[in-house]
Design a protein around this motif. Structure first.
Motif, PDB file in Angstrom:
ATOM      1  N   TYR A  36      -5.375  -4.389 -10.403  1.00 36.05           N
ATOM      2  CA  TYR A  36      -5.324  -5.431  -9.383  1.00 36.05           C
ATOM      3  C   TYR A  36      -4.509  -4.991  -8.174  1.00 36.05           C
ATOM      4  O   TYR A  36      -3.326  -4.684  -8.289  1.00 36.05           O
ATOM      5  N   LEU A  37      -5.143  -5.022  -7.004  1.00 35.06           N
ATOM      6  CA  LEU A  37      -4.498  -4.587  -5.770  1.00 35.06           C
ATOM      7  C   LEU A  37      -3.786  -5.729  -5.035  1.00 35.06           C
ATOM      8  O   LEU A  37      -3.526  -5.631  -3.838  1.00 35.06           O
ATOM      9  N   LEU A  85       0.831  -1.201   0.000  1.00 32.75           N
ATOM     10  CA  LEU A  85       0.000   0.000   0.000  1.00 32.75           C
ATOM     11  C   LEU A  85       0.866   1.252   0.000  1.00 32.75           C
ATOM     12  O   LEU A  85       0.617   2.199  -0.760  1.00 32.75           O
ATOM     13  N   ARG A  86       1.889   1.282   0.837  1.00 29.89           N
ATOM     14  CA  ARG A  86       2.805   2.414   0.906  1.00 29.89           C
ATOM     15  C   ARG A  86       3.529   2.615  -0.420  1.00 29.89           C
ATOM     16  O   ARG A  86       3.773   3.751  -0.853  1.00 29.89           O
ATOM     17  N   ALA A  87       3.837   1.503  -1.093  1.00 35.22           N
ATOM     18  CA  ALA A  87       4.534   1.589  -2.382  1.00 35.22           C
ATOM     19  C   ALA A  87       3.606   2.026  -3.513  1.00 35.22           C
ATOM     20  O   ALA A  87       4.072   2.468  -4.568  1.00 35.22           O
ATOM     21  N   GLY A  88       2.297   1.897  -3.310  1.00 38.76           N
ATOM     22  CA  GLY A  88       1.363   2.206  -4.388  1.00 38.76           C
ATOM     23  C   GLY A  88       1.334   1.127  -5.449  1.00 38.76           C
ATOM     24  O   GLY A  88       1.085   1.403  -6.624  1.00 38.76           O
ATOM     25  N   ALA A  89       1.585  -0.115  -5.041  1.00 43.20           N
ATOM     26  CA  ALA A  89       1.702  -1.225  -5.988  1.00 43.20           C
ATOM     27  C   ALA A  89       0.338  -1.655  -6.514  1.00 43.20           C
ATOM     28  O   ALA A  89      -0.524  -2.086  -5.747  1.00 43.20           O
ATOM     29  N   VAL A 102       5.878  -8.524  -6.734  1.00 46.62           N
ATOM     30  CA  VAL A 102       4.950  -9.162  -5.795  1.00 46.62           C
ATOM     31  C   VAL A 102       4.038 -10.136  -6.531  1.00 46.62           C
ATOM     32  O   VAL A 102       3.801 -11.256  -6.081  1.00 46.62           O
ATOM     33  N   TYR A 103       3.528  -9.726  -7.679  1.00 44.19           N
ATOM     34  CA  TYR A 103       2.655 -10.587  -8.469  1.00 44.19           C
ATOM     35  C   TYR A 103       3.374 -11.877  -8.863  1.00 44.19           C
ATOM     36  O   TYR A 103       2.779 -12.949  -8.901  1.00 44.19           O
ATOM     37  N   GLY A 124     -12.182  -2.385   1.539  1.00 40.12           N
ATOM     38  CA  GLY A 124     -11.307  -1.638   2.444  1.00 40.12           C
ATOM     39  C   GLY A 124     -10.015  -1.217   1.790  1.00 40.12           C
ATOM     40  O   GLY A 124      -9.515  -0.099   2.015  1.00 40.12           O
ATOM     41  N   GLY A 125      -9.457  -2.087   0.976  1.00 46.42           N
ATOM     42  CA  GLY A 125      -8.211  -1.763   0.292  1.00 46.42           C
ATOM     43  C   GLY A 125      -8.350  -0.618  -0.677  1.00 46.42           C
ATOM     44  O   GLY A 125      -7.448   0.212  -0.825  1.00 46.42           O
ATOM     45  N   THR A 126      -9.489  -0.549  -1.361  1.00 44.69           N
ATOM     46  CA  THR A 126      -9.732   0.554  -2.295  1.00 44.69           C
ATOM     47  C   THR A 126      -9.793   1.885  -1.552  1.00 44.69           C
ATOM     48  O   THR A 126      -9.260   2.901  -2.026  1.00 44.69           O
ATOM     49  N   ILE A 127     -10.415   1.885  -0.395  1.00 42.90           N
ATOM     50  CA  ILE A 127     -10.490   3.104   0.421  1.00 42.90           C
ATOM     51  C   ILE A 127      -9.104   3.512   0.895  1.00 42.90           C
ATOM     52  O   ILE A 127      -8.711   4.690   0.801  1.00 42.90           O
ATOM     53  N   MET A 128      -8.336   2.556   1.392  1.00 42.66           N
ATOM     54  CA  MET A 128      -6.978   2.850   1.873  1.00 42.66           C
ATOM     55  C   MET A 128      -6.092   3.396   0.758  1.00 42.66           C
ATOM     56  O   MET A 128      -5.376   4.384   0.945  1.00 42.66           O
TER      57      MET A 128
END
Length: 481
Positions: free
Chosen positions: A168-169, A158-162, A393-394, A358-362
């Motif tokens: 795809y999150l 999340l911090r990296a903006g990956a 990561v993927y 939740g991930g989309t909001i973050m």
């Protein structure tokens, strides 16, 4: 002798009523089953084709013979080799349920099932130990990895903006290394010499699991049944499970392949295999349809420290608790649904539908706060590296030195990404209402259209002349000036 209902994992025959002997109805060196002779062979559950010669002798004599083996002898080997103890990544679903007897039959091994609690929900965790042992496992090990998953895997991404391929999150991608790492730990704890997973030979997860195994303990043997056995699809697996009396939660009528954790829920298979088909609304489990969301918007303030969310509306929460609460809020407003065709690591395209409320909001909140705290060059380089970070990561390269080095960069440049962002949630959309930070690089006295002491608008003339000099020289050349 009366027959019992249970099925013998080693041969496919039927156990007697007392479950101590197996009635062989047919036999071949490959199937370990004899056809045509009426005799009883008393063998433990794990014996294989190595009993062939003794059984063949019984057939030749035409007499009923009884064969006994010691506990040490029963685990000498399987159809494909010998392993002592295997730790299997176990979900209780179709694939991993049938793998347990398959491992015992083919590798003559004890199977220890391992389940990681990464937030898949109480329903999916219910009754796992009973299922595992019913399939033939010696034990089930469960570890709660939710906080570790969010704080040490999700938050760095999340911090990296990956983001992989624009949408795809990385929900499944981030979960695999934390599970595989725990499997390596469990293998050490129980003295296993091998690990196994239920990933298919067509997917990305096989790579993610195995690269983690290699990175953390290259001495472990890795077994991937989907790359070895004759089961060619889910229909075959269901039949195999029925044959071996293995309980599975899947019907033949509608089969979705789902992966759920605290970050997201993915859906694949069934009608989704055709990209032309619109997903059915009853498929979704974490979110309502946007049109069915509340008619009134909800405002939400997300507190962020060094690029990582820490609070909701002023309430500090643990990493996992914060994400769980945002999932509830976002799901209520129909947020975080993604339908995409992606390029798998193994080369093919696949279609998946993801729910990440939740991930989309973050992600929206962190990205917006960076607009205040990062300068232009830093933001551009961060975006460039974020693309590569997501690919690593993927591809399962979580423990790769390159990703770890990039993580150090991300941690450094987001040191000042601290503040809060207020979001407006409404019928599937996340809009920015406000953002503020004590480290904001935005200065109203500079950005204002009014003249100020720091920025003199007349200075722009000289800047434009210098900045546009290459463009001017090229045009002069074309005109022969």
């Amino acid at each position: 002798m009366s027959l019992g209902a249970s099925c013998c994992f080693c041969c496919g025959g039927v156990f007697s009523q007392d479950n101590t002997s197996c009635i062989y109805e047919k036999f071949s060196p490959l199937s370990n089953v004899y056809s045509g002779a009426n005799f009883t062979v008393k063998v433990p559950h794990s014996n294989r084709a190595r009993k062939y010669q003794a059984i063949k002798s019984a057939i030749a004599s035409g007499k009923e013979q009884t064969m006994t083996t010691s506990a040490s002898d029963q685990m000498k080997g399987g159809l494909r080799g010998k392993l002592n103890k295997v730790v299997l990544a176990y979900s209780g679903g179709l694939d991993t349920s049938v793998i347990v007897p398959w491992l015992r039959e083919n590798y003559g091994c004890e199977v220890v099932c391992f389940t990681a609690d990464v937030g898949q929900g109480a329903i999916e965790m219910e009754g796992l130990e009973k299922k595992a042992k019913a399939s033939g496992a010696s034990q089930l090990v469960v570890k709660d990895l939710k906080e570790e998953f969010v704080s040490e895997y999700i938050f760095p991404c999340l911090r990296a903006g990956a983001v992989y391929e624009r949408k795809y999150l990385l929900g499944t991608s981030m979960a695999r290394p934390v599970i595989a790492k725990a499997m390596v730990d469990v293998a050490k704890e129980v003295g296993a010499d091998a690990v196994a997973h239920g990933c298919t030979g067509k997917g990305n997860d096989q790579v993610r699991f195995e690269l983690t195994f290699y990175a953390l303990n290259p001495e472990l043997k890795v077994v991937a049944p989907w790359r070895e056995w004759d089961i060619t699809g889910r229909e075959d697996a269901i039949e195999y499970a029925k044959k071996h009396n293995v309980p599975v939660p899947v019907s033949k009528k509608s089969i979705y392949s789902r992966d759920r954790n605290l970050w997201h829920l993915s859906h694949e298979g069934d009608i989704l295999e055709d990209p032309a088909n619109e997903p059915k609304n009853d498929m979704y489990m974490m979110s309502v349809a946007p049109e069915d969301a509340p008619d009134e918007p909800e405002y939400l303030e997300i507190g962020i420290i060094a690029g990582v969310p820490v609070s909701i509306n002023g309430r500090n929460l643990s990493a996992a608790s914060l994400l769980a609460e945002l999932n509830e809020i976002g799901g209520k407003h129909g947020i975080g649904r993604i339908d995409m065709v992606e390029n798998r690591l193994v080369g093919m395209k696949s279609r998946g539908v993801y729910e990440t409320p939740g991930g989309t909001i973050m992600a929206a909140a962190v990205r917006e706060l960076e607009s205040l705290t990062l300068d232009r060059e830093t933001m551009q380089w961060k975006d460039i590296l974020a693309h590569k970070y997501a690919e690593l990561v993927y591809a399962g390269r979580w423990f790769d030195p390159l990703r770890q080095s990039m993580d150090a960069f991300m941690e450094k440049v987001t040191e000042t990404t601290t503040g809060s962002v207020t979001l407006k949630l409404y019928k599937g959309s996340v809009n920015i209402a406000s953002r503020k930070s004590p480290y904001s690089l935005y200065r109203e006295d500079i950005s204002s259209f009014e003249n100020g002491e720091i920025y003199n608008q007349a200075d722009a003339e000289g800047f434009i002349r210098l900045y546009g000099l290459p463009t001017r020289v090229r045009a002069m050349l074309k005109k022969g000036l």
